[in-house]
Design an enzyme around this catalytic site. Structure first.
Site, PDB file in Angstrom:
ATOM      1  CB  THR A   6      -0.894  -0.001   1.257  1.00 54.83           C
ATOM      2  OG1 THR A   6      -1.625  -1.229   1.272  1.00 54.83           O
ATOM      3  CG2 THR A   6      -1.844   1.182   1.256  1.00 54.83           C
ATOM      4  CD  GLU A  14      -4.086  -8.870  -1.531  1.00 51.07           C
ATOM      5  OE1 GLU A  14      -3.560  -9.239  -2.591  1.00 51.07           O
ATOM      6  OE2 GLU A  14      -5.261  -9.180  -1.211  1.00 51.07           O
ATOM      7  CE  LYS A  40     -12.590 -10.030   5.585  1.00 52.46           C
ATOM      8  NZ  LYS A  40     -12.944 -10.231   4.173  1.00 52.46           N
ATOM      9  CG  ASN A  46      -7.403  -0.107   4.254  1.00 55.56           C
ATOM     10  OD1 ASN A  46      -8.229  -0.999   4.081  1.00 55.56           O
ATOM     11  ND2 ASN A  46      -6.114  -0.352   4.381  1.00 55.56           N
ATOM     12  N   GLY A  60      -7.466  -0.935  15.070  1.00 53.61           N
ATOM     13  CA  GLY A  60      -6.009  -0.944  15.160  1.00 53.61           C
ATOM     14  C   GLY A  60      -5.458  -1.702  13.979  1.00 53.61           C
ATOM     15  CB  CYS A  90      -4.048  -1.841   7.078  1.00 54.37           C
ATOM     16  SG  CYS A  90      -2.956  -3.074   6.346  1.00 54.37           S
ATOM     17  CE  LYS A 121      -8.343  -8.705  10.830  1.00 53.61           C
ATOM     18  NZ  LYS A 121      -9.015  -8.361   9.607  1.00 53.61           N
ATOM     19  NE  ARG A 151       2.048  -5.561  11.455  1.00 52.55           N
ATOM     20  CZ  ARG A 151       2.308  -5.863  10.184  1.00 52.55           C
ATOM     21  NH1 ARG A 151       3.284  -5.236   9.562  1.00 52.55           N
ATOM     22  NH2 ARG A 151       1.599  -6.770   9.547  1.00 52.55           N
TER      23      ARG A 151
HETATM   24  N1  LIG Z   1      -1.280  -6.928   6.543  1.00 49.78           N
HETATM   25  C1  LIG Z   1      -2.356  -6.726   5.801  1.00 49.78           C
HETATM   26  O1  LIG Z   1      -3.452  -7.190   6.121  1.00 49.78           O
HETATM   27  C2  LIG Z   1      -2.276  -5.928   4.526  1.00 49.78           C
HETATM   28  C3  LIG Z   1      -3.353  -5.935   3.657  1.00 49.78           C
HETATM   29  C4  LIG Z   1      -3.276  -5.212   2.477  1.00 49.78           C
HETATM   30  C5  LIG Z   1      -2.133  -4.473   2.205  1.00 49.78           C
HETATM   31  N2  LIG Z   1      -1.103  -4.469   3.086  1.00 49.78           N
HETATM   32  C6  LIG Z   1       0.100  -3.704   2.730  1.00 49.78           C
HETATM   33  O2  LIG Z   1       1.063  -4.624   2.225  1.00 49.78           O
HETATM   34  C7  LIG Z   1       2.382  -4.230   2.592  1.00 49.78           C
HETATM   35  C8  LIG Z   1       3.056  -5.331   3.394  1.00 49.78           C
HETATM   36  O3  LIG Z   1       2.316  -5.526   4.584  1.00 49.78           O
HETATM   37  P1  LIG Z   1       2.551  -6.786   5.521  1.00 49.78           P
HETATM   38  O4  LIG Z   1       1.515  -6.740   6.582  1.00 49.78           O
HETATM   39  O5  LIG Z   1       2.711  -7.996   4.693  1.00 49.78           O
HETATM   40  O6  LIG Z   1       3.966  -6.379   6.160  1.00 49.78           O
HETATM   41  P2  LIG Z   1       5.013  -7.332   6.907  1.00 49.78           P
HETATM   42  O7  LIG Z   1       5.802  -6.434   7.788  1.00 49.78           O
HETATM   43  O8  LIG Z   1       4.306  -8.499   7.489  1.00 49.78           O
HETATM   44  O9  LIG Z   1       5.931  -7.881   5.721  1.00 49.78           O
HETATM   45  C9  LIG Z   1       6.858  -7.119   5.025  1.00 49.78           C
HETATM   46  C10 LIG Z   1       8.092  -8.004   4.792  1.00 49.78           C
HETATM   47  O10 LIG Z   1       8.975  -7.335   3.888  1.00 49.78           O
HETATM   48  C11 LIG Z   1      10.296  -7.660   4.271  1.00 49.78           C
HETATM   49  N3  LIG Z   1      11.210  -6.714   3.652  1.00 49.78           N
HETATM   50  C12 LIG Z   1      11.422  -5.409   3.941  1.00 49.78           C
HETATM   51  N4  LIG Z   1      12.344  -4.875   3.121  1.00 49.78           N
HETATM   52  C13 LIG Z   1      12.720  -5.854   2.278  1.00 49.78           C
HETATM   53  C14 LIG Z   1      13.641  -5.930   1.202  1.00 49.78           C
HETATM   54  N5  LIG Z   1      14.358  -4.862   0.829  1.00 49.78           N
HETATM   55  N6  LIG Z   1      13.787  -7.105   0.548  1.00 49.78           N
HETATM   56  C15 LIG Z   1      13.065  -8.194   0.936  1.00 49.78           C
HETATM   57  N7  LIG Z   1      12.178  -8.174   1.945  1.00 49.78           N
HETATM   58  C16 LIG Z   1      12.021  -7.028   2.617  1.00 49.78           C
HETATM   59  C17 LIG Z   1      10.247  -7.612   5.783  1.00 49.78           C
HETATM   60  O11 LIG Z   1      11.327  -8.314   6.369  1.00 49.78           O
HETATM   61  C18 LIG Z   1       8.890  -8.270   6.056  1.00 49.78           C
HETATM   62  O12 LIG Z   1       9.014  -9.669   6.248  1.00 49.78           O
HETATM   63  C19 LIG Z   1       2.210  -2.918   3.342  1.00 49.78           C
HETATM   64  O13 LIG Z   1       2.310  -1.857   2.434  1.00 49.78           O
HETATM   65  C20 LIG Z   1       0.790  -3.003   3.864  1.00 49.78           C
HETATM   66  O14 LIG Z   1       0.228  -1.743   4.091  1.00 49.78           O
HETATM   67  C21 LIG Z   1      -1.139  -5.189   4.237  1.00 49.78           C
END
Ligand SMILES: NC(=O)c1ccc[n+]([C@@H]2O[C@H](COP(=O)([O-])OP(=O)(O)OC[C@H]3O[C@@H](n4cnc5c(N)ncnc54)[C@H](O)[C@@H]3O)[C@@H](O)[C@H]2O)c1
Length: 434
Positions: A121, A149, A152, A209, A258, A261, A321, A328
Site C-alpha cells: 500500500t 491488496e 483481511k 481502508n 487498530g 493498515c 482483531k 501492530r
Molecule cells: N497486513 C495486511 O493485512 C495488509 C493488507 C493489504 C495491504 N497491506 C500492505 O502490504 C504491505 C506489506 O504488509 P505486511 O503486513 O505484509 O507487512 P510485513 O511487515 O508483514 O511484511 C513485510 C516483509 O517485507 C520484508 N522486507 C522489507 N524490506 C525488504 C527488502 N528490501 N527485501 C526483501 N524483503 C524485505 C520484511 O522483512 C517483512 O518480512 C504494506 O504496504 C501493507 O500496508 C497489508
C-alpha cells in the site's frame, strides 16, 4: 508462470503461496534470514488460518521456495511482486523506502523484460517512482503496475483465493494481459478484474481502508451518544442496517480500530492532502478512534477510581482483531499501558498473539495458557478482542474466579440482560448502563 514475491510478510507470503497453489512456480524473498529459515522448514512465522498447510503442500510439490537472495529469485521470474512494508513515517506519510530499495534491487538484478507489480500500500504516484528507480538501474525493458491488496488478516487465504475484485493499475496492455491470466483462476465465479490507471489503483486501496475506518469511528461516535442518551446501539445498529443504502457490514462498535493498515493508511491519506486539502473528515475519524481506544480505561476508572494500584485486571484478547497474531497498533496496547500507568496488574490471555505481546510488554504483565487462568482473583475481566472462543464462556466459572463479578466488554459480545441476571456488573459499549 515463474513469479518472484519480494517481502514474505502477511501479504507477500499469502499472495506467493496462493499463486503457487494455482500452479505457478513462486520464489518468496525476504531480508529477514530467520523468517526465511523458518519458512524453508515448512513453518509459518505468523498465524493466519489455513496458511501453513498450503505452504507445506506447495513446498513439497516444489512450486514454492524461499530465499534471501533477491537476484536469484528475480532472474527466472516473468512477474515480480513487491510486498514489503510501507510503515508510517515521522510526518504521517507512508514511508516507501523499502519499496524503492526493492525496486532498485530488482532493476539491478534484471537480465531481460520483467513485469514489476507493486502490492504494497503506497501513496499515489509510487508506481511512477518505481518506474524511475528501475529505469535508472537497468537498460532492460520492463513494465510497472499497481495491484493493491485487499485481503483481511484472519481471512487472508480465503480473501486471496476469492477476492471481491482484483484491481490492476497500469498502462501497458501486454503486462495487464499477463496479470489477468495470472489472476484468472481466482475470479472464476465472475468477480471482476478492474483495470485502471496506476494512480486510481493506488488511491482505491487508501479509499477502501479510509472508508472502513470511517464506518468504525462513525458507529463508535453514535454508540457513545447512545450511552449518554439511554439508547442501545445494538437496537440502533439493527435498525439502520436494514436500510439497503447502509447495510449490516462493519458497523459494530468497539474499543477502536487498530492493526497494521487502518491507522497508518488513514494518516497517509491525510498526509497526501498536503497543505492544499485539510482532509477534516479523516482527521476526525482518527481523533474519534484515539479517544475510543481509551474508553475502556475510562469505564474502569469510573468504577474503581483513578488509582488502580491495588487492582488486578484480566484481559482477554490482545491481537488487534480475532484470527490473527498481529499486535501492530492493537487497541489492547493503549488499554494495557493506561492500566499499568494507573498502577494495575494485568493478567492476559490471547489464543495466538501471546508471543507478539511478550515483545511489547515483556514481564510487565502476566500471560496465561488458558483464558480462565487469567481471571483468578482479578477485580474485573476486560474483553478487548472478540475471539470466537470468548463468546459463550462459562459465566459461573468466571463469577467464581473473579474477586467480584465485573465485566467491561470492549466488543459488545455478551447479552447484557443475561449477564445482569447472573449477577454481573456488565459494562458494554453504547448501551444502557455502559
Ligand atoms: N497486513 C495486511 O493485512 C495488509 C493488507 C493489504 C495491504 N497491506 C500492505 O502490504 C504491505 C506489506 O504488509 P505486511 O503486513 O505484509 O507487512 P510485513 O511487515 O508483514 O511484511 C513485510 C516483509 O517485507 C520484508 N522486507 C522489507 N524490506 C525488504 C527488502 N528490501 N527485501 C526483501 N524483503 C524485505 C520484511 O522483512 C517483512 O518480512 C504494506 O504496504 C501493507 O500496508 C497489508
Amino acid at each position: 508462470m515463474n513469479l518472484a514475491v519480494i517481502g514474505a510478510g502477511y501479504v507477500g507470503l499469502v499472495a506467493g503461496t496462493c499463486f503457487a497453489e494455482s500452479g505457478n512456480d513462486v520464489i518468496c524473498v525476504d531480508i529477514d534470514q530467520e523468517k526465511i529459515a523458518t519458512l524453508k522448514s515448512g513453518k509459518v512465522p505468523i498465524y493466519e488460518p489455513g496458511l501453513e498447510e498450503l505452504v507445506q503442500r506447495n513446498i513439497e510439490e516444489q512450486r514454492l521456495s524461499f530465499t534471501t537472495e533477491l537476484a536469484a529469485a528475480v532472474r527466472p521470474a516473468s512477474i515480480v511482486f513487491i510486498a514489503v512494508g510501507t510503515p508510517q513515517g515521522a510526518d504521517g506519510r507512508a514511508d516507501i523506502e523499502q519499496v524503492l530499495a526493492t525496486a532498485r534491487a530488482i532493476g539491478e538484478a534484471m537480465d531481460g523484460y520483467k513485469i514489476v507489480v507493486n502490492k504494497s500500500t503506497a501513496p499515489v504516484g509510487t508506481v511512477e517512482e518505481i518506474k524511475r528507480v528501475i529505469a535508472a538501474a537497468t537498460p532492460h525493458r520492463f513494465a510497472a503496475l499497481s495491484n493493491p491488496e485487499f485481503m483481511k488478516e484472519g481471512a487472508a487465504v480465503e480473501d486471496f483465493m476469492k477476492p471481491d475484485r482484483v484491481v490492476l493499475g497500469g498502462d501497458d496492455p501486454e503486462a495487464i494481459e499477463q496479470l489477468k491470466e495470472l489472476y484468472e483462476p481466482f475470479v472464476r465465479t465472475g468477480n471482476p478484474i478492474l483495470v485502471m490507471d496506476s494512480r486510481s489503483a493506488e488511491m482505491s486501496k487508501y479509499t477502501a481502508n479510509a472508508m472502513l475506518a470511517t464506518k468504525i469511528s462513525f458507529i463508535n461516535e453514535a454508540a457513545n451518544l447512545c450511552e449518554k442518551m439511554g439508547a442501545d446501539i445494538n437496537e440502533v445498529r439493527h435498525a439502520i442496517a436494514l436500510d439497503r443504502r447502509i447495510g449490516p457490514h462493519f458497523i459494530f462498535p468497539g474499543a477502536g480500530y487498530g492493526g497494521s493498515c487502518f491507522p497508518k493508511d488513514v494518516r497517509a491519506m491525510i498526509a497526501m492532502g498536503d497543505a492544499e486539502l485539510e482532509m477534516p473528515l479523516l482527521r476526525a475519524v482518527e481523533h474519534v478512534n484515539e479517544a475510543q481506544k481509551n474508553l475502556l480505561v475510562k469505564k474502569v476508572k469510573r468504577r474503581f477510581g483513578a488509582d488502580l494500584s491495588n487492582r488486578t485486571f484480566a484481559v482477554w484478547g490482545l491481537a488487534f482483531k480475532p484470527r490473527t497474531d498481529d499486535m501492530r497498533d492493537a487497541p489492547s496496547i493503549t488499554v494495557i499501558e493506561a492500566l499499568l500507568k494507573a498502577g494495575a496488574r494485568i493478567e492476559a490471555y490471547d489464543p495466538e498473539a501471546m508471543a507478539e505481546a511478550k515483545k511489547i510488554f515483556g514481564d510487565r504483565i502476566r500471560y496465561h495458557r488458558r483464558n480462565y487462568d487469567a481471571l483468578n482473583r482479578a477485580d474485573a475481566l476486560l474483553i478487548v478482542t472478540e475471539w470466537n472462543e470468548f463468546r459463550r464462556p462459562n459465566f459461573q466459572t468466571i463469577k467464581q474466579l473473579l474477586k467480584q463479578p465485573v465485566i467491561f466488554d470492549g466488543r459488545n459480545i455478551y447479552d447484557a440482560a443475561e449477564l445482569r441476571k447472573l449477577g454481573f456488573a456488565y459494562y458494554p459499549i453504547g448501551r444502557k448502563n455502559g
